[in-house]
Design an enzyme around this catalytic site. Structure first.
Site, PDB file in Angstrom:
ATOM      1  CG  PHE A 365      39.613  41.865  43.435  1.00  0.00           C
ATOM      2  CD1 PHE A 365      39.177  40.786  42.690  1.00  0.00           C
ATOM      3  CD2 PHE A 365      39.608  43.121  42.838  1.00  0.00           C
ATOM      4  CE1 PHE A 365      38.744  40.950  41.385  1.00  0.00           C
ATOM      5  CE2 PHE A 365      39.178  43.306  41.537  1.00  0.00           C
ATOM      6  CZ  PHE A 365      38.750  42.203  40.804  1.00  0.00           C
ATOM      7  CB  CYS A 366      43.577  37.585  43.642  1.00  0.00           C
ATOM      8  SG  CYS A 366      44.056  37.039  45.294  1.00  0.00           S
ATOM      9  CB  THR A 367      40.892  33.378  42.824  1.00  0.00           C
ATOM     10  OG1 THR A 367      41.077  33.744  41.457  1.00  0.00           O
ATOM     11  CG2 THR A 367      39.856  32.274  42.922  1.00  0.00           C
ATOM     12  N   GLY A 369      42.958  35.267  47.616  1.00  0.00           N
ATOM     13  CA  GLY A 369      43.705  36.159  48.487  1.00  0.00           C
ATOM     14  C   GLY A 369      45.211  36.090  48.390  1.00  0.00           C
ATOM     15  CB  ILE A 397      36.322  36.586  44.111  1.00  0.00           C
ATOM     16  CG1 ILE A 397      37.205  37.670  43.495  1.00  0.00           C
ATOM     17  CG2 ILE A 397      34.924  36.656  43.520  1.00  0.00           C
ATOM     18  CD1 ILE A 397      37.500  37.451  42.025  1.00  0.00           C
TER      19      ILE A 397
END
Length: 597
Positions: A365-367, A369, A397
């Site tokens: 996951f990241c901020t 995508g 997220i």
């Protein structure tokens, strides 16, 4: 169009705020005292607490007022000038500034962003607001009476797309220039701000708009999305536009930066090592991890034989992360502890990392995508059958918090974002940006100030680690003491990674190459990154460089602008640091002549 609310939510919001609003209206009829202002602020906070976390989605009704913008057939002079600015800089001409309106004539200023991004465009927004609600104008063509609104709101849209992923091939350099031309025209027409990175491989953008008398922020961003779909339907029709509406007006950016780059996310990874080609699994076209929506990802986090990899930088992870599932025996959280994205390749190559991931279900996951796209493709290419399967959180997220308002998910803390919201949480979609929080709210923080170790979770003051250059958390009390300016205390201004690794060599004394570290001081040249120097000093494994030299040039400009140029009208430098009153007079005459027409 109003966002739908449940009957219960509507009843709660109405019953708890109707009386309060009447009181607020009564207060507003007279000049408010300090006590009244505090009460009005409390009522406003109470209102927002009773409203559900709602993020709007695109609606065809917004396009009823849509007016298309002509798609260019050749790059504008503005973009061509930007492409040649690097050559001009080498001849001593520096950054140029050009005046163009939305059709190529004189209007809003645009400029390059320094030596790191000599081809970039900077377009000032004519209308902005401060965090106190003050209206700011950056255009001689508008007056405050023309644009003033009673309670303006802002909207954001976050999106990315790989052209090879959606259309099966990358754009040509000419197409990139045409896109930059089109974006600059659309931005001026719709008063857009933010940042958009463009490359032959696609786009990555955070765009903002604010309510105007003739066009709402919601409409402006939906119109912008439609503009992109008209420009290249094969690429933009499948984009996941993440709209965030009804934000305070000060969340609108003051300018739009259009930045041409080689990679949307710089991993320093070859295309062959992490191919981003269309497949049957990912709508975004990545051949990396399988995309899971928030609810599916939430259920996958409960798996025992799984790990969840945070692809963000370490300074982002310390204020919020996916570790709530560990309390119910779910996926194990792994932080690669990266200072920047290029560290991912080295982290994955470690034997310790491979052992942690062996025979595991890998969640990433990241901020928003985009960082997972290349990272998951690289992980699958390098580890292959050593892991069970690779998944990634669709929309990042940002989308997960929208699915679990009120803190019902496994994400704990705040999501650091790269816009004026600063950081957001499930209970605070408007973000922390703006006024510093009260002392009582600090106790809720799980992270701490790098100097005094008090609870703190806000990156303010643009403070960076003395030894590696990444942003650091520094509370408002320590900010006023300026510890980074004092040789006796500046070593206390370090990120948690440098403290843990006992890094003491200042970032200004090291320069990194692809294969390690090369110090400005010959004494450091023979040592590798992260190695102890003479048993006492140690350099960071990577250093984050800031600014690109643009800020220093602006500082010099501010110092010199009060002094008249000794060459006067004979000066042939278009970007001369010294004052030229005659040029300002000529510019004013041109504006008056245009207004007269």
């Amino acid at each position: 169009m109003k966002t739908k609310m449940s009957a219960d939510d509507d009843a709660v919001a109405t019953s708890t705020t109707s009386t309060d609003r009447e009181g607020r209206e009564a207060i507003g009829k007279k000049r408010m005292s300090r006590k009244d202002r505090k009460e009005a602020k409390r009522l406003k906070k109470k209102d927002s607490a009773n409203l559900p976390f709602v993020v709007s989605t695109p609606d065809e009704n917004y396009l009823a007022s849509y007016e298309p913008v002509n798609i260019p057939t050749q790059p504008s002079e503005e973009v061509s000038e930007a492409s040649n600015s690097q050559k001009q800089s080498s001849k001593g001409k520096g950054n140029r500034k050009i005046d163009y309106d939305d059709e190529g004539g004189e209007g809003n200023c645009s400029a390059t962003l320094g030596k790191w991004f000599p081809h970039a465009l900077l377009i000032k927004c004519p209308v902005n607001y401060t965090n106190t609600g003050q209206l700011l104008l950056n255009s001689s063509h508008l007056s405050k009476e023309d644009v003033r609104m009673e309670s303006p709101l802002a909207s954001l849209v976050l999106f990315y797309q790989y052209s090879s992923a959606a259309a099966g091939k990358q754009w040509t350099p000419t197409q990139v220039k045409l896109l930059m031309t089109y974006l600059s025209t659309v931005a001026r027409r719709r008063n857009l701000g933010g940042r958009i990175r463009v490359a032959t491989e696609g786009v990555n953008a955070t765009i903002s708009a604010v309510d105007m008398p003739d066009l709402s922020a919601r409409e402006a961003l939906r119109h912008f999305a439609q503009d992109l779909k008209r420009f290249d339907p094969a690429v933009f029709d499948s984009v996941d536009f993440k709209y965030i509406d009804d934000l305070p007006a000060d969340r609108h950016f003051k300018e739009l930066r259009i930045i041409p780059v080689q990679e949307l996310v710089f991993y320093d990874i070859r295309e062959s090592d992490a191919p981003l080609q269309p497949d049957n699994q990912n709508a975004s076209g990545s051949s990396g991890g399988i995309h899971l929506e928030a609810k599916e990802y939430h259920e996958m986090l409960k798996k025992e034989n799984a790990v969840v990899i945070d692809v963000r930088n370490h300074y982002e992870t310390i204020i919020g992360r996916f570790d709530g599932q560990e309390s119910v025996g779910g996926a194990r959280y792994i932080d690669p502890k990266m200072r920047k994205s290029t560290d991912f390749k080295g982290w994955l190559a470690k034997d310790e990392t491979k052992e942690k991931l062996k025979n595991k279900t890998v969640l990433m996951f990241c901020t928003g995508g985009i960082r997972c796209e290349r990272a998951s493709a690289y992980l699958k290419n390098k580890l292959g059958n050593e892991v069970e399967e690779v998944y990634q959180l669709a929309g990042g997220i940002e989308r997960y918090l929208q699915a679990y308002p009120g803190g019902g998910g496994f994400f704990q803390g705040k999501n650091f974002v790269f816009d004026k919201r600063e950081s957001v949480s499930a209970t605070n979609p408007n973000g922390d940006g703006g006024v510093v929080v009260k002392a009582a709210d600090r106790e809720k923080s799980t992270s701490q100030c790098c100097v005094c170790a008090c609870p703190w979770d806000r990156y303010i003051g643009k403070k960076k680690c003395w030894t590696c250059g990444v942003p650091v958390l520094m509370c408002d009390r320590c900010l006023s003491k300026k510890p980074d300016k004092d040789p006796k205390t500046r070593l206390s201004v370090r990120c948690p990674l440098c403290v843990t690794e006992n890094v003491t060599v200042p970032a200004s004394e090291v320069e990194f190459t692809a294969n390690g570290i090369k110090g400005k001081n010959p004494f450091f040249a023979e040592k590798g990154a992260g190695e102890s120097i003479d048993g006492q000093k140690k350099a960071a494994e990577s250093v984050l460089k800031w600014g690109g030299g643009h800020a220093s040039k602006k500082k010099i400009g501010r110092q010199m602008k009060r002094r008249a140029c000794k060459f006067g009208v004979d000066c042939n430098r278009s970007d001369c640091f010294f004052a030229h009153p005659e040029r300002e007079q000529n510019a004013n005459k041109r504006v008056k002549a245009q207004n007269a027409k």
